[in-house]
Design an enzyme around this catalytic site. Sequence first.
Site, PDB file in Angstrom:
ATOM      1  N   LEU A 126     -32.893  13.717  36.386  1.00 44.36           N
ATOM      2  CA  LEU A 126     -31.630  14.400  36.097  1.00 44.36           C
ATOM      3  C   LEU A 126     -30.842  13.642  35.036  1.00 44.36           C
ATOM      4  O   LEU A 126     -30.440  14.211  34.016  1.00 44.36           O
ATOM      5  CB  LEU A 126     -30.805  14.535  37.383  1.00 44.36           C
ATOM      6  CG  LEU A 126     -29.407  15.139  37.249  1.00 44.36           C
ATOM      7  CD1 LEU A 126     -29.484  16.576  36.767  1.00 44.36           C
ATOM      8  CD2 LEU A 126     -28.668  15.066  38.586  1.00 44.36           C
ATOM      9  N   SER A 133     -23.093  10.865  35.032  1.00 41.08           N
ATOM     10  CA  SER A 133     -22.087  11.557  35.837  1.00 41.08           C
ATOM     11  C   SER A 133     -21.843  12.980  35.346  1.00 41.08           C
ATOM     12  O   SER A 133     -21.590  13.888  36.139  1.00 41.08           O
ATOM     13  CB  SER A 133     -20.777  10.754  35.832  1.00 41.08           C
ATOM     14  OG  SER A 133     -20.946   9.524  36.499  1.00 41.08           O
ATOM     15  N   THR A 159     -36.344   6.629  39.204  1.00 41.81           N
ATOM     16  CA  THR A 159     -36.994   5.866  40.266  1.00 41.81           C
ATOM     17  C   THR A 159     -38.389   6.436  40.518  1.00 41.81           C
ATOM     18  O   THR A 159     -38.554   7.651  40.632  1.00 41.81           O
ATOM     19  CB  THR A 159     -36.160   5.920  41.549  1.00 41.81           C
ATOM     20  OG1 THR A 159     -34.870   5.391  41.287  1.00 41.81           O
ATOM     21  CG2 THR A 159     -36.813   5.108  42.661  1.00 41.81           C
ATOM     22  N   ARG A 269     -25.673 -22.729  61.847  1.00 40.71           N
ATOM     23  CA  ARG A 269     -25.131 -23.708  60.898  1.00 40.71           C
ATOM     24  C   ARG A 269     -23.983 -24.490  61.531  1.00 40.71           C
ATOM     25  O   ARG A 269     -23.090 -23.901  62.162  1.00 40.71           O
ATOM     26  CB  ARG A 269     -24.626 -22.968  59.647  1.00 40.71           C
ATOM     27  CG  ARG A 269     -24.001 -23.863  58.590  1.00 40.71           C
ATOM     28  CD  ARG A 269     -25.005 -24.754  57.928  1.00 40.71           C
ATOM     29  NE  ARG A 269     -24.449 -25.359  56.714  1.00 40.71           N
ATOM     30  CZ  ARG A 269     -25.050 -26.326  56.046  1.00 40.71           C
ATOM     31  NH1 ARG A 269     -26.238 -26.768  56.431  1.00 40.71           N
ATOM     32  NH2 ARG A 269     -24.497 -26.830  54.948  1.00 40.71           N
ATOM     33  N   GLU A 364     -27.010   8.128  42.352  1.00 38.97           N
ATOM     34  CA  GLU A 364     -26.764   9.416  43.014  1.00 38.97           C
ATOM     35  C   GLU A 364     -25.281   9.723  43.161  1.00 38.97           C
ATOM     36  O   GLU A 364     -24.815  10.205  44.197  1.00 38.97           O
ATOM     37  CB  GLU A 364     -27.473   9.474  44.370  1.00 38.97           C
ATOM     38  CG  GLU A 364     -28.977   9.561  44.204  1.00 38.97           C
ATOM     39  CD  GLU A 364     -29.674  10.042  45.442  1.00 38.97           C
ATOM     40  OE1 GLU A 364     -29.234  11.055  46.026  1.00 38.97           O
ATOM     41  OE2 GLU A 364     -30.678   9.424  45.809  1.00 38.97           O
TER      42      GLU A 364
END
Length: 382
Positions: A126, A133, A159, A269, A364
Amino acid sequence: MNPWGLSDAQRQFHESVRRFADARIAPLAAQIDETDEFPAELFREMAGLGYLGAPYPPEYGGAGADSVMVALLLEEVSRASGAVGSSLNAHLSLASSVIAWHGSEAQKRTFLARLTTGRALGAFGLTEPSGGSDAAACRTRAVRAGDHYRVTGSKAFNTNGPVADIFVITARTSDAPGARGVSAFIVERGTPGFSVGPPDRKHGVHGSPTATLYFDAAPVPAANLIGREGEGFRQFAHTLDRGRVNVAALALGLGQAALDAAVTYARQREQFGQKIAAFQGVQFPIAEAATELEAARLLTLNAARMADADLPIKKEAAMAKFFAAEAALRACNSAVEIHGGYGYMREYPVERYLRDAKMYQIGEGTSQIQRMIIAREILGRF
């Protein structure tokens, strides 16, 4: 104990996914990040378990899982490895979903069935180099030529781009303004004129490869048009509404991993003669992260349940994605600070969680876009 009101089937599925993620994904997470190599063997295993087709009907090779199950799946996988979660989501809730919800019967039989069974991996195109955006400002063009379209342009930040076999993309098919001229297509690897650029060098999610897609008059069969011309943006918008629930789950998984690591470290710790868990300066950020992540989980599960009930979820999905992404990033940042200097070292996983979580403020739909969607759903457009 069942604090989230899961059904027996949902709870059992969640437990099985968690066991798999802990046993098979988490031990490889550091190696995946260090080598920046796609974990193909893990994806073959997940295909065998039905995860790659989790939400889709059995007649197309899917597992028939509901939206709540998918959110639980992605949270647990992302908790074990942000990279594996990112690539699974791109395949599962982006590329596959457009075909499942808007494709023809022939497209489902030809392409969806290959995706759900893991015979092919999917990617979703896309965003373009010119912007993300403003997705309606699509510059990639598809010109009809007989029984094909000639596609020319490029898609950025894809991706799974370097490893995918099936790509679902948008391209402009008319000069109609804005979204009305945008259509969606299925493109297969190996199409003449279609090439994938080198893997992007990213800040985080190493092992979940992204790349730019290039189209030079690539011939795409007219039969690979999804729906009708001009419907592509609407189809992708519907996919992103559902997909934001899943991205919220991915962010939530990273935040939970960071919180778990911070709690473990704080209990072990010692400074000034006592465990650092005794100090309010450590207790308070842990309390805040736990509260925010639980709120994010409830927002996510609520949006998933609304999706299962076929209710509109544009606002609820945006709320879940926005809040989960921000909460996860704060949790990861706090975990690094609680670890002190060790939190900045590659030997400890919290620095990886922080690098991975940053993506979900951006991918996204940025957090700014989510705010805008939420405001518009409440106030209307001005």
